[in-house]
Design a protein around this motif. Structure first.
Motif, PDB file in Angstrom:
ATOM      1  N   ASP A 188     -49.054  67.825   3.698  1.00  0.00           N
ATOM      2  CA  ASP A 188     -48.001  67.665   4.695  1.00  0.00           C
ATOM      3  C   ASP A 188     -47.031  66.578   4.240  1.00  0.00           C
ATOM      4  OD1 ASP A 188     -49.343  69.473   6.511  1.00  0.00           O
ATOM      5  OD2 ASP A 188     -50.746  67.824   6.906  1.00  0.00           O
ATOM      6  N   ILE A 189     -45.843  66.568   4.852  1.00  0.00           N
ATOM      7  CA  ILE A 189     -44.897  65.497   4.571  1.00  0.00           C
ATOM      8  C   ILE A 189     -45.498  64.170   5.023  1.00  0.00           C
ATOM      9  CG2 ILE A 189     -42.669  64.520   5.227  1.00  0.00           C
ATOM     10  CD1 ILE A 189     -41.511  67.282   5.298  1.00  0.00           C
ATOM     11  N   HIS A 190     -45.484  63.194   4.128  1.00  0.00           N
ATOM     12  CA  HIS A 190     -45.978  61.861   4.450  1.00  0.00           C
ATOM     13  C   HIS A 190     -44.881  60.841   4.164  1.00  0.00           C
ATOM     14  CE1 HIS A 190     -49.916  62.906   5.560  1.00  0.00           C
ATOM     15  NE2 HIS A 190     -50.558  61.863   5.064  1.00  0.00           N
ATOM     16  N   PHE A 191     -44.870  59.815   5.009  1.00  0.00           N
ATOM     17  CA  PHE A 191     -43.907  58.729   4.872  1.00  0.00           C
ATOM     18  C   PHE A 191     -44.706  57.439   4.845  1.00  0.00           C
ATOM     19  CE2 PHE A 191     -40.848  55.633   6.519  1.00  0.00           C
ATOM     20  CZ  PHE A 191     -39.699  55.954   5.812  1.00  0.00           C
ATOM     21  N   VAL A 192     -44.536  56.656   3.791  1.00  0.00           N
ATOM     22  CA  VAL A 192     -45.289  55.420   3.615  1.00  0.00           C
ATOM     23  C   VAL A 192     -44.311  54.276   3.413  1.00  0.00           C
ATOM     24  CG1 VAL A 192     -47.066  54.225   2.248  1.00  0.00           C
ATOM     25  CG2 VAL A 192     -47.159  56.721   2.522  1.00  0.00           C
ATOM     26  N   TYR A 193     -44.571  53.150   4.071  1.00  0.00           N
ATOM     27  CA  TYR A 193     -43.712  51.989   3.868  1.00  0.00           C
ATOM     28  C   TYR A 193     -44.526  50.708   4.056  1.00  0.00           C
ATOM     29  CZ  TYR A 193     -43.378  51.910   9.027  1.00  0.00           C
ATOM     30  OH  TYR A 193     -43.667  51.883  10.370  1.00  0.00           O
ATOM     31  N   ARG A 194     -43.918  49.602   3.651  1.00  0.00           N
ATOM     32  CA  ARG A 194     -44.589  48.306   3.737  1.00  0.00           C
ATOM     33  C   ARG A 194     -43.888  47.421   4.757  1.00  0.00           C
ATOM     34  NH1 ARG A 194     -43.550  43.440   1.311  1.00  0.00           N
ATOM     35  NH2 ARG A 194     -42.008  44.360  -0.116  1.00  0.00           N
ATOM     36  N   ILE A 195     -44.690  46.727   5.567  1.00  0.00           N
ATOM     37  CA  ILE A 195     -44.165  45.695   6.458  1.00  0.00           C
ATOM     38  C   ILE A 195     -44.337  44.353   5.762  1.00  0.00           C
ATOM     39  CG2 ILE A 195     -44.425  44.541   8.685  1.00  0.00           C
ATOM     40  CD1 ILE A 195     -45.413  47.129   9.846  1.00  0.00           C
ATOM     41  N   ALA A 196     -43.269  43.588   5.669  1.00  0.00           N
ATOM     42  CA  ALA A 196     -43.320  42.312   4.964  1.00  0.00           C
ATOM     43  C   ALA A 196     -44.011  41.247   5.809  1.00  0.00           C
ATOM     44  CB  ALA A 196     -41.904  41.862   4.596  1.00  0.00           C
ATOM     45  N   GLN A 197     -44.206  40.086   5.188  1.00  0.00           N
ATOM     46  CA  GLN A 197     -44.995  39.036   5.827  1.00  0.00           C
ATOM     47  C   GLN A 197     -44.370  38.536   7.126  1.00  0.00           C
ATOM     48  OE1 GLN A 197     -47.021  36.463   3.231  1.00  0.00           O
ATOM     49  NE2 GLN A 197     -46.858  34.657   4.504  1.00  0.00           N
ATOM     50  N   ASP A 198     -43.035  38.478   7.216  1.00  0.00           N
ATOM     51  CA  ASP A 198     -42.428  37.983   8.447  1.00  0.00           C
ATOM     52  C   ASP A 198     -42.727  38.914   9.626  1.00  0.00           C
ATOM     53  OD1 ASP A 198     -40.847  40.031   7.550  1.00  0.00           O
ATOM     54  OD2 ASP A 198     -38.951  38.967   7.698  1.00  0.00           O
ATOM     55  N   GLY A 199     -42.753  40.225   9.364  1.00  0.00           N
ATOM     56  CA  GLY A 199     -43.112  41.163  10.428  1.00  0.00           C
ATOM     57  C   GLY A 199     -44.556  41.025  10.852  1.00  0.00           C
ATOM     58  N   LEU A 200     -45.449  40.852   9.878  1.00  0.00           N
ATOM     59  CA  LEU A 200     -46.868  40.669  10.202  1.00  0.00           C
ATOM     60  C   LEU A 200     -47.094  39.391  10.990  1.00  0.00           C
ATOM     61  CD1 LEU A 200     -48.562  41.762   6.870  1.00  0.00           C
ATOM     62  CD2 LEU A 200     -48.580  42.964   9.038  1.00  0.00           C
ATOM     63  N   ASP A 201     -46.344  38.336  10.658  1.00  0.00           N
ATOM     64  CA  ASP A 201     -46.510  37.073  11.368  1.00  0.00           C
ATOM     65  C   ASP A 201     -46.119  37.191  12.838  1.00  0.00           C
ATOM     66  OD1 ASP A 201     -47.435  35.819   9.125  1.00  0.00           O
ATOM     67  OD2 ASP A 201     -45.493  34.980   8.549  1.00  0.00           O
ATOM     68  N   GLU A 202     -45.333  38.208  13.171  1.00  0.00           N
ATOM     69  CA  GLU A 202     -44.992  38.449  14.576  1.00  0.00           C
ATOM     70  C   GLU A 202     -46.014  39.368  15.250  1.00  0.00           C
ATOM     71  OE1 GLU A 202     -41.401  40.287  17.343  1.00  0.00           O
ATOM     72  OE2 GLU A 202     -41.115  40.041  15.187  1.00  0.00           O
ATOM     73  N   ILE A 203     -46.414  40.424  14.561  1.00  0.00           N
ATOM     74  CA  ILE A 203     -47.318  41.406  15.162  1.00  0.00           C
ATOM     75  C   ILE A 203     -48.745  40.859  15.244  1.00  0.00           C
ATOM     76  CG2 ILE A 203     -48.263  43.743  14.944  1.00  0.00           C
ATOM     77  CD1 ILE A 203     -45.691  44.427  13.339  1.00  0.00           C
ATOM     78  N   THR A 204     -49.202  40.233  14.168  1.00  0.00           N
ATOM     79  CA  THR A 204     -50.554  39.656  14.118  1.00  0.00           C
ATOM     80  C   THR A 204     -50.463  38.253  13.527  1.00  0.00           C
ATOM     81  OG1 THR A 204     -50.934  40.729  11.968  1.00  0.00           O
ATOM     82  CG2 THR A 204     -51.760  41.866  13.938  1.00  0.00           C
TER      83      THR A 204
END
Length: 468
Positions: free
Chosen positions: A355-371
């Motif tokens: 199937d079509i898959h979409f993969v991406y990376r969340i950088a450290q600044d985003g992680l520091d907000e989410i977790t």
């Protein structure tokens, strides 16, 4: 005439070398502290989501990656076609200090499982008063793990051994599994040669990969970044530092106006003519961000053309998928051994998909907000990487849902049954259309839509709630 106090003068002269000596000692101590080897914590995680789902890493949607000795709410069943399993791993390197505390907070969500067991509560994982060593004092401190389980590979990452304060288990890494109460803020439109990627969220997408399988092979599209949606403030934390609190709203995403062209695995953004500050036809360097515009839209839309088809077993396909992913992960600061472990677990789910898959990376600044992550000692250098696998993003699936809703009213019983089964398989993707179908007048369509929604544990509108 004033009398000259020789005694005070000589005392001052004698005091000067003492002060200089103290300053020199203090300076050498500060230099020694700066030169002292610091701890370095590496954290990588893989998140999985689908459009229309209310959560990422939904507890009932994916199997567990944990071994049998770890408690989990996830299923341990292995389907004929295995799904990817969410996971997070922390490893600590460097010179062991006297004690270390690791505190991971989930701003919206909960832990599903963890190893070793932490002292955290419903939205927190806390490993406190950890004793770190380079050598294991006793093999019995390590729990038995079957030889084929990936935990054993994680133990070969050469991280420090971490022992819980109460004389409990020692481990060379920490593993955890989180359910995040946040939607997958992405939509894919268009195709088959050029797709439009829509970022609806507040975090920038990095190292974006689109894989589209077809009868002649798999087609590939890579982008360096896709900007956050306008007005979405992502946390900004200086790279590699240990945040005490996330600095919310420090960076604001801007819309991207233009066409992104694939160029040997790198994203090239061609700035649209008439855009402020850019001459017509001007092109940015690979990976550069397009100039911001005043577009009030709440979406960032970027086009991603695809390569020609590659055979999955070809060396060229392997280089442009596995090889390219490794090169990009290497730039985040993860070790070669950590990247090898990630690829051994997830390469089939990244690349060899039907199937079509979409993969991406969340950088450290985003992680520091989410977790948000806090480590003591605070001089610890932190490197955080999260890869997101977006499943069921094929725009044709949305069209399929509409046709299947129509088929629920077909005169053929077999066709109605088949449509209901397929809608159930599509899961979260079908929920909005099923809720809309419940407003119709065809009683069988309403009944089947209700049954499907209840199977997804969706709350029905008040007027549609079944009688007790």
């Amino acid at each position: 005439m004033r009398k000259f106090d020789f005694r005070c003068t000589w005392l001052k002269i004698l005091a000067v070398p003492s002060v200089l000596l103290m300053l020199a000692v203090a300076g050498s101590m500060a230099l020694a502290a700066d030169d002292a080897p610091l701890l370095e914590l590496h954290e990588w995680s893989v998140w999985i989501g689908e459009p229309q789902a209310k959560t990422i890493n939904g507890g009932g949607d994916y199997p567990t990656a944990m071994p049998g000795l770890v408690e989990t709410e996830r299923s341990r069943k292995r389907d004929e076609k295995p799904k990817p399993a969410p996971i997070g791993v922390m490893t600590v390197y460097g010179e062991p200090p006297e004690v270390v505390d690791i505190d991971l907070k989930i701003t919206a969500g909960r832990p599903i499982s963890q190893w070793p067991r932490s002292e955290g509560k419903s939205n927190r994982l806390r490993w406190l008063d950890l004793k770190l060593t380079k050598e294991l004092s006793s093999p019995e401190l390590l729990a038995y793990i079957p030889d084929t389980h990936w935990f054993n590979k994680a133990r070969e990452l050469n991280g420090l051994y971490m022992q819980l304060k109460k004389g409990g288990r020692a481990e060379r890494f920490f593993a955890y599994d989180l359910e995040l109460q946040t939607p997958l803020n992405i939509r894919l439109d268009g195709g088959p040669d050029v797709y439009k990627v829509v970022n609806l969220g507040k975090h920038v997408f990095h190292d974006v990969l689109l894989i589209v399988p077809g009868p002649d092979g798999h087609r590939i599209g890579w982008l360096n970044t896709i900007a956050a949606a306008p007005g979405g403030g992502a946390a900004a934390t200086p790279g590699g530092k240990n945040p005490a609190q996330p600095q919310a709203g420090a960076a604001v995403g801007q819309p991207v106006q233009g066409v992104v062209l694939a160029n040997n695995g790198a994203g090239v953004i061609k700035v649209a003519a008439g855009q402020p500050g850019a001459p017509a036809g001007a092109a940015a360097q690979p990976g550069a961000a397009a100039a911001p515009t005043a577009d009030p839209s709440k979406e960032t839309i970027v086009e991603i053309p695809l390569s020609g088809p590659f055979a999955v077993d070809s060396d060229e396909f392997k280089d442009k998928t596995d090889g390219e992913m490794r090169r990009r992960l290497g730039k985040t600061g993860l070790t070669a051994a950590e990247i090898d472990l990630i690829m051994s677990l997830y390469a089939p789910h990244f690349f060899a998909t039907d199937d079509i898959h979409f993969v991406y990376r969340i950088a450290q600044d985003g992680l520091d907000e989410i977790t948000p992550l806090v480590v003591e000692p605070e001089t610890t250098k932190i490197k955080r990487v999260a890869l997101v696998i977006a499943r069921r993003v094929d725009p044709r699936l949305r069209e399929d849902v509409q046709q299947l809703i129509t088929d629920l009213a077909d005169a053929s019983y077999a066709k109605r049954e088949k449509a209901e089964k397929r809608l159930k398989d599509l899961g979260n993707l079908a929920i909005p259309s099923l809720k809309e179908a419940m407003k119709g007048k065809d009683l069988e369509v309403v009944m089947r839509a209700e049954r499907l929604l209840l199977s997804q544990k969706e709350q029905l509108p008040p007027e549609q709630n079944p009688a007790p």
